[in-house]
Design a protein around this motif. Structure first.
Motif, PDB file in Angstrom:
ATOM      1  N   ALA A 106      96.947  23.854 103.235  1.00  0.00           N
ATOM      2  CA  ALA A 106      98.343  23.211 102.707  1.00  0.00           C
ATOM      3  C   ALA A 106      97.841  22.111 101.542  1.00  0.00           C
ATOM      4  N   GLU A 107      98.869  21.893 100.649  1.00  0.00           N
ATOM      5  CA  GLU A 107      98.385  21.005  99.578  1.00  0.00           C
ATOM      6  C   GLU A 107      98.917  19.603 100.113  1.00  0.00           C
ATOM      7  N   HIS A 108      99.824  19.415 100.821  1.00  0.00           N
ATOM      8  CA  HIS A 108     100.378  18.262 101.184  1.00  0.00           C
ATOM      9  C   HIS A 108     100.499  18.154 102.765  1.00  0.00           C
ATOM     10  N   ARG A 109      99.937  17.317 103.431  1.00  0.00           N
ATOM     11  CA  ARG A 109      99.840  16.999 104.911  1.00  0.00           C
ATOM     12  C   ARG A 109     100.736  15.839 105.264  1.00  0.00           C
ATOM     13  N   GLU A 110     101.490  15.796 106.041  1.00  0.00           N
ATOM     14  CA  GLU A 110     102.345  14.669 106.621  1.00  0.00           C
ATOM     15  C   GLU A 110     101.670  13.849 107.391  1.00  0.00           C
ATOM     16  N   PRO A 111     101.493  12.618 107.380  1.00  0.00           N
ATOM     17  CA  PRO A 111     100.746  11.555 108.167  1.00  0.00           C
ATOM     18  C   PRO A 111     101.457  11.741 109.736  1.00  0.00           C
ATOM     19  N   SER A 112     100.312  11.549 110.379  1.00  0.00           N
ATOM     20  CA  SER A 112     100.910  11.326 111.969  1.00  0.00           C
ATOM     21  C   SER A 112     101.761  10.311 112.170  1.00  0.00           C
ATOM     22  N   ALA A 113     102.459  10.118 113.249  1.00  0.00           N
ATOM     23  CA  ALA A 113     103.133   9.069 113.496  1.00  0.00           C
ATOM     24  C   ALA A 113     102.671   7.669 113.751  1.00  0.00           C
ATOM     25  N   ARG A 114     101.381   7.879 114.209  1.00  0.00           N
ATOM     26  CA  ARG A 114     100.572   6.532 114.315  1.00  0.00           C
ATOM     27  C   ARG A 114     100.087   6.159 112.912  1.00  0.00           C
ATOM     28  N   ALA A 115      99.539   6.956 112.079  1.00  0.00           N
ATOM     29  CA  ALA A 115      99.143   6.590 110.773  1.00  0.00           C
ATOM     30  C   ALA A 115     100.766   6.199 109.872  1.00  0.00           C
ATOM     31  N   ARG A 116     101.602   6.466 110.049  1.00  0.00           N
ATOM     32  CA  ARG A 116     102.839   5.787 109.470  1.00  0.00           C
ATOM     33  C   ARG A 116     103.252   4.622 110.098  1.00  0.00           C
ATOM     34  N   MET A 117     102.864   4.537 111.483  1.00  0.00           N
ATOM     35  CA  MET A 117     103.426   3.267 112.052  1.00  0.00           C
ATOM     36  C   MET A 117     102.338   1.962 111.619  1.00  0.00           C
ATOM     37  N   LEU A 118     101.104   2.376 111.437  1.00  0.00           N
ATOM     38  CA  LEU A 118     100.055   1.219 110.773  1.00  0.00           C
ATOM     39  C   LEU A 118     100.415   1.037 109.480  1.00  0.00           C
ATOM     40  N   ALA A 119     100.650   2.210 108.675  1.00  0.00           N
ATOM     41  CA  ALA A 119     100.729   1.864 107.297  1.00  0.00           C
ATOM     42  C   ALA A 119     102.047   0.823 107.234  1.00  0.00           C
ATOM     43  N   ALA A 120     103.233   0.949 107.840  1.00  0.00           N
ATOM     44  CA  ALA A 120     104.220   0.076 107.761  1.00  0.00           C
ATOM     45  C   ALA A 120     103.864  -1.256 108.399  1.00  0.00           C
TER      46      ALA A 120
END
Length: 85
Positions: A19-33
C-alpha cells in the motif's frame, strides 16, 4: 456469495504491505504529539564504554576458591576438637 468468492476477497498481506500509505501506530502518533511540544534531548547512539578492570586469571580464582574451602575445613575441624563430648 459462494465459498470461492470469499477466498478471492480474503485479506491479502502482500496487498497491504504494498500500500502507498500506511497509518502510523498509536504509539508512534503519541510520541509524535509529545515530541512536538517537548522534543527529546539528543543522545549518542551508544555510550562510551567505561574503564575495564583487568581480568583475573583462572588460576588465581581457583587458588582463592581452594583456599576458602581449606579454611572452612580447618575451622570446622578446630571447632569439633574444642567441643566437649
Amino acid at each position: 456469495m459462494s465459498q470461492q468468492d470469499n477466498e478471492e476477497q480474503e485479506f491479502d498481506f502482500r496487498w497491504a504491505a504494498e500500500a502507498e500509505h500506511r497509518e502510523p501506530s498509536a504509539r508512534a502518533r503519541m510520541l509524535a504529539a509529545r515530541w512536538r511540544e517537548n522534543p527529546p534531548d539528543p543522545a549518542p547512539f551508544r555510550a562510551d564504554p567505561g574503564p575495564v578492570a583487568p581480568r583475573r586469571s583462572s588460576w588465581v580464582s581457583t587458588a582463592i576458591v581452594l583456599g576458602c574451602v581449606a579454611a572452612v575445613i580447618v575451622l570446622l575441624g578446630y571447632i569439633q576438637t574444642r567441643s566437649p563430648y
